[in-house]
Enzyme design. Structure first.
Site, PDB file in Angstrom:
ATOM      1  N   GLY A 105     -10.924  -6.248   0.891  1.00 46.04           N
ATOM      2  CA  GLY A 105     -11.489  -6.437   2.227  1.00 46.04           C
ATOM      3  C   GLY A 105     -11.896  -7.886   2.443  1.00 46.04           C
ATOM      4  O   GLY A 105     -12.945  -8.167   3.003  1.00 46.04           O
ATOM      5  N   SER A 130       0.859  -1.197   0.000  1.00 43.37           N
ATOM      6  CA  SER A 130       0.000   0.000   0.000  1.00 43.37           C
ATOM      7  C   SER A 130       0.891   1.242   0.000  1.00 43.37           C
ATOM      8  O   SER A 130       2.113   1.148   0.184  1.00 43.37           O
ATOM      9  CB  SER A 130      -0.872  -0.003   1.251  1.00 43.37           C
ATOM     10  OG  SER A 130      -0.043   0.153   2.396  1.00 43.37           O
ATOM     11  N   ASN A 188      -7.855  -9.912  -2.034  1.00 46.23           N
ATOM     12  CA  ASN A 188      -6.934  -9.128  -1.191  1.00 46.23           C
ATOM     13  C   ASN A 188      -7.054  -9.496   0.282  1.00 46.23           C
ATOM     14  O   ASN A 188      -8.144  -9.437   0.857  1.00 46.23           O
ATOM     15  CB  ASN A 188      -7.244  -7.639  -1.333  1.00 46.23           C
ATOM     16  CG  ASN A 188      -6.697  -7.055  -2.611  1.00 46.23           C
ATOM     17  OD1 ASN A 188      -6.411  -7.771  -3.561  1.00 46.23           O
ATOM     18  ND2 ASN A 188      -6.536  -5.753  -2.620  1.00 46.23           N
ATOM     19  N   THR A 248      -5.555  -8.101   6.718  1.00 44.43           N
ATOM     20  CA  THR A 248      -5.906  -8.194   8.143  1.00 44.43           C
ATOM     21  C   THR A 248      -5.608  -9.576   8.737  1.00 44.43           C
ATOM     22  O   THR A 248      -5.090  -9.675   9.853  1.00 44.43           O
ATOM     23  CB  THR A 248      -7.393  -7.830   8.325  1.00 44.43           C
ATOM     24  OG1 THR A 248      -7.554  -6.472   7.917  1.00 44.43           O
ATOM     25  CG2 THR A 248      -7.855  -7.989   9.760  1.00 44.43           C
ATOM     26  N   ASP A 297      -0.931  -1.467  -4.108  1.00 41.12           N
ATOM     27  CA  ASP A 297      -2.302  -1.571  -3.611  1.00 41.12           C
ATOM     28  C   ASP A 297      -2.856  -0.155  -3.392  1.00 41.12           C
ATOM     29  O   ASP A 297      -2.166   0.707  -2.833  1.00 41.12           O
ATOM     30  CB  ASP A 297      -2.251  -2.344  -2.277  1.00 41.12           C
ATOM     31  CG  ASP A 297      -3.631  -2.735  -1.763  1.00 41.12           C
ATOM     32  OD1 ASP A 297      -4.564  -2.845  -2.579  1.00 41.12           O
ATOM     33  OD2 ASP A 297      -3.757  -2.952  -0.536  1.00 41.12           O
ATOM     34  N   HIS A 298      -4.068   0.078  -3.815  1.00 38.73           N
ATOM     35  CA  HIS A 298      -4.759   1.367  -3.589  1.00 38.73           C
ATOM     36  C   HIS A 298      -3.931   2.601  -3.935  1.00 38.73           C
ATOM     37  O   HIS A 298      -3.775   3.510  -3.096  1.00 38.73           O
ATOM     38  CB  HIS A 298      -5.261   1.476  -2.143  1.00 38.73           C
ATOM     39  CG  HIS A 298      -6.389   0.543  -1.847  1.00 38.73           C
ATOM     40  ND1 HIS A 298      -7.678   0.776  -2.262  1.00 38.73           N
ATOM     41  CD2 HIS A 298      -6.419  -0.647  -1.202  1.00 38.73           C
ATOM     42  CE1 HIS A 298      -8.444  -0.223  -1.882  1.00 38.73           C
ATOM     43  NE2 HIS A 298      -7.706  -1.113  -1.251  1.00 38.73           N
ATOM     44  N   GLY A 321      -9.985  -4.082   7.136  1.00 39.54           N
ATOM     45  CA  GLY A 321      -9.782  -4.166   8.580  1.00 39.54           C
ATOM     46  C   GLY A 321     -10.530  -5.316   9.230  1.00 39.54           C
ATOM     47  O   GLY A 321     -11.158  -6.147   8.557  1.00 39.54           O
ATOM     48  N   GLU A 348     -11.109   0.384  -9.755  1.00 38.78           N
ATOM     49  CA  GLU A 348     -12.193   0.065  -8.811  1.00 38.78           C
ATOM     50  C   GLU A 348     -13.430   0.874  -9.160  1.00 38.78           C
ATOM     51  O   GLU A 348     -13.359   2.078  -9.402  1.00 38.78           O
ATOM     52  CB  GLU A 348     -11.777   0.370  -7.365  1.00 38.78           C
ATOM     53  CG  GLU A 348     -12.931   0.149  -6.378  1.00 38.78           C
ATOM     54  CD  GLU A 348     -12.496  -0.019  -4.928  1.00 38.78           C
ATOM     55  OE1 GLU A 348     -11.376  -0.487  -4.682  1.00 38.78           O
ATOM     56  OE2 GLU A 348     -13.304   0.313  -4.035  1.00 38.78           O
TER      57      GLU A 348
HETATM   58  P1  13P Z   1      -8.525  -6.936   4.583  1.00 34.65           P
HETATM   59  O1  13P Z   1      -8.442  -5.769   5.530  1.00 34.65           O
HETATM   60  O2  13P Z   1      -9.844  -7.614   4.648  1.00 34.65           O
HETATM   61  O3  13P Z   1      -7.397  -7.883   4.760  1.00 34.65           O
HETATM   62  O4  13P Z   1      -8.423  -6.342   3.093  1.00 34.65           O
HETATM   63  C1  13P Z   1      -7.172  -6.052   2.527  1.00 34.65           C
HETATM   64  C2  13P Z   1      -7.307  -5.282   1.253  1.00 34.65           C
HETATM   65  O5  13P Z   1      -8.342  -5.174   0.632  1.00 34.65           O
HETATM   66  C3  13P Z   1      -6.068  -4.657   0.752  1.00 34.65           C
HETATM   67  O6  13P Z   1      -6.301  -3.879  -0.378  1.00 34.65           O
HETATM   68  O1  G3H Z   2      -6.113  -1.641   1.791  1.00 30.71           O
HETATM   69  C1  G3H Z   2      -5.801  -1.865   2.937  1.00 30.71           C
HETATM   70  C2  G3H Z   2      -4.629  -2.663   3.250  1.00 30.71           C
HETATM   71  O2  G3H Z   2      -4.914  -3.460   4.361  1.00 30.71           O
HETATM   72  C3  G3H Z   2      -3.408  -1.813   3.465  1.00 30.71           C
HETATM   73  O3  G3H Z   2      -3.508  -1.120   4.647  1.00 30.71           O
HETATM   74  O4  G3H Z   2      -2.856   1.232   4.114  1.00 30.71           O
HETATM   75  O5  G3H Z   2      -2.725   0.308   6.448  1.00 30.71           O
HETATM   76  O6  G3H Z   2      -1.102  -0.403   4.684  1.00 30.71           O
HETATM   77  P1  G3H Z   2      -2.506   0.071   4.984  1.00 30.71           P
HETATM   78 ZN    ZN Z   3      -8.214  -2.979  -0.501  1.00 29.98          ZN
END
Ligand code: 13P
Ligand code: G3H
Ligand code: ZN
Length: 349
Positions: free
Chosen positions: A224, A50, A266, A269, A83-84, A190, A142
């Site tokens: 998630g 991320s 993904n 958590t 990621d994101h 989360g 997305e």
């Molecule tokens: P979780 O918080 O469910 O593990 O999701 C992670 C996620 O979507 C990272 O982009």
């Molecule tokens: O998208 C969420 C992932 O769990 C990454 O989380 O931004 O705290 O690293 P983070």
């Molecule tokens: Zn995500």
């Protein structure tokens, strides 16, 4: 073999009818846990970072740790994914660093919580696709917005406020040319996703199936998607943690998703819970210990166990070496020739 394209891993997953877990990393032990699980189960691996991870670890460290994994274990196919990504610039910097895949999360503004308009999302994602594909790099977009704000990516609420509209998903895929599409079906990031075992009123698998019917050739992504297993919650709480009772996404729902076009899942958590439980156990049982290896080794083992379990459950186990990896250069040519064009109007099969 160098790092590979995420698009190829997902194309192969679609042919084989399985899903590929995308596991988040922030440090060496997490990278080793994923690669260890991939070796243990003979799986391809998507390792994702991320923006927070890139900043925490100074991204060059992460990049070189992943290259080290690749050098030590060239038999493991590894795609390295942003990621994101919250802006074109974030994705561009990831590509410049050597990521083979990026997520342009244009569903939200750069603050990671305010929903963008559809047109803004299309525009920023399309621009990222153009830049990335010219360089052979995969793009995930997305459409719809996740709920929650626990991890700084989500619009708050329950996750039901901004569900993906199937018609918009088709238009989005057509206008952006993304390789993979994350959809909002009621999940959030989360530990606190659902207050009881989720049913169809909060986890919209029917919507996922409807989207897949309209977009049968698009690789769908579930964010998630940690299952937040009770066993992991119990370990954390047994050794001094204070997690409130909570439910994640049941593995059988993810497996239903995989039967209906989900190719990337993904998970972050669950890894965090596995690591924290293992560290708490060492601290609680042997308070005299102070060598970080005494708790980081069990933490790494706990995450590897979790990741290997998910790799088996998602069906990617056994598929680590059943196809030849393509170079990023070959992917670049594929995009340039149109062979890798994903627009739904061009889909033939
Ligand atoms: P979780 O918080 O469910 O593990 O999701 C992670 C996620 O979507 C990272 O982009
Ligand atoms: O998208 C969420 C992932 O769990 C990454 O989380 O931004 O705290 O690293 P983070
Ligand atoms: Zn995500």
């Amino acid at each position: 073999m160098p790092l590979v394209s995420m698009r190829q891993l997902l194309d192969e997953a679609a042919k084989g009818g399985y899903g590929v877990g995308a596991f988040n990393v922030n440090n060496m032990e997490q990278i080793q846990a994923i690669v260890g699980a991939a070796i243990e189960t003979n799986s391809p691996a998507i390792i994702q970072a991320s923006r927070g991870a890139r900043s925490y670890a100074e991204d060059r460290y992460l990049y070189h740790l992943i290259l080290a994994a690749n050098e030590l274990h060239p038999e493991v196919m590894i795609a390295m994914h942003q990621d994101h990504g919250n802006s074109f610039e974030t994705c561009k910097s990831a590509i410049e660093l050597g990521f083979t895949s990026v997520m342009m999360d244009g569903s939200l503004k750069t603050d990671g919580k305010t929903p963008n308009t559809f047109e803004e999302n299309v525009e920023i994602t399309r621009r990222t696709v153009e830049y990335a594909h010219d360089r052979g790099v995969t793009v995930e977009g997305e459409i719809g917005v996740l709920g929650g704000v626990e991890d700084g990516h989500g619009a708050g609420g329950t996750g039901l406020e901004h569900l993906t509209d199937p018609d918009q998903a088709v238009e989005f895929a057509e206008r952006t040319g993304v390789d993979a599409l994350a959809i909002a079906i009621g999940t959030s990031h989360g530990a606190y996703k659902f207050s009881k075992k989720p049913d169809g009123s909060v986890l919209k698998m029917d919507l996922l199936i409807a989207i897949h019917k309209q977009l049968p050739h698009t690789h769908l992504v579930m964010h998630g998607s940690s299952s937040v297993p009770k066993e992991l919650q119990d370990i954390v709480n047994k050794y001094g943690g204070h997690l409130k009772e909570t439910w994640g996404v049941p593995v059988e729902e993810i497996q239903l998703g995989i039967k209906n076009g989900v190719r990337k899942i993904n998970v972050d958590t669950d890894s965090r819970l596995a690591i924290t439980g293992a560290i708490r156990k060492v601290f609680a049982e042997t308070p005299d210990k102070f060598d970080p290896r005494d708790y980081l080794k069990p933490a790494r083992e706990a995450m590897q166990k979790l990741v290997a379990e998910r790799m088996r459950e998602f069906g990617q186990a056994g598929h680590g070496a059943d196809y030849k990896p393509l170079s990023i250069e070959a992917m670049k040519e594929g995009y340039a020739s149109g062979a890798l064009d994903t627009r739904p109007s061009l889909a033939t099969k």
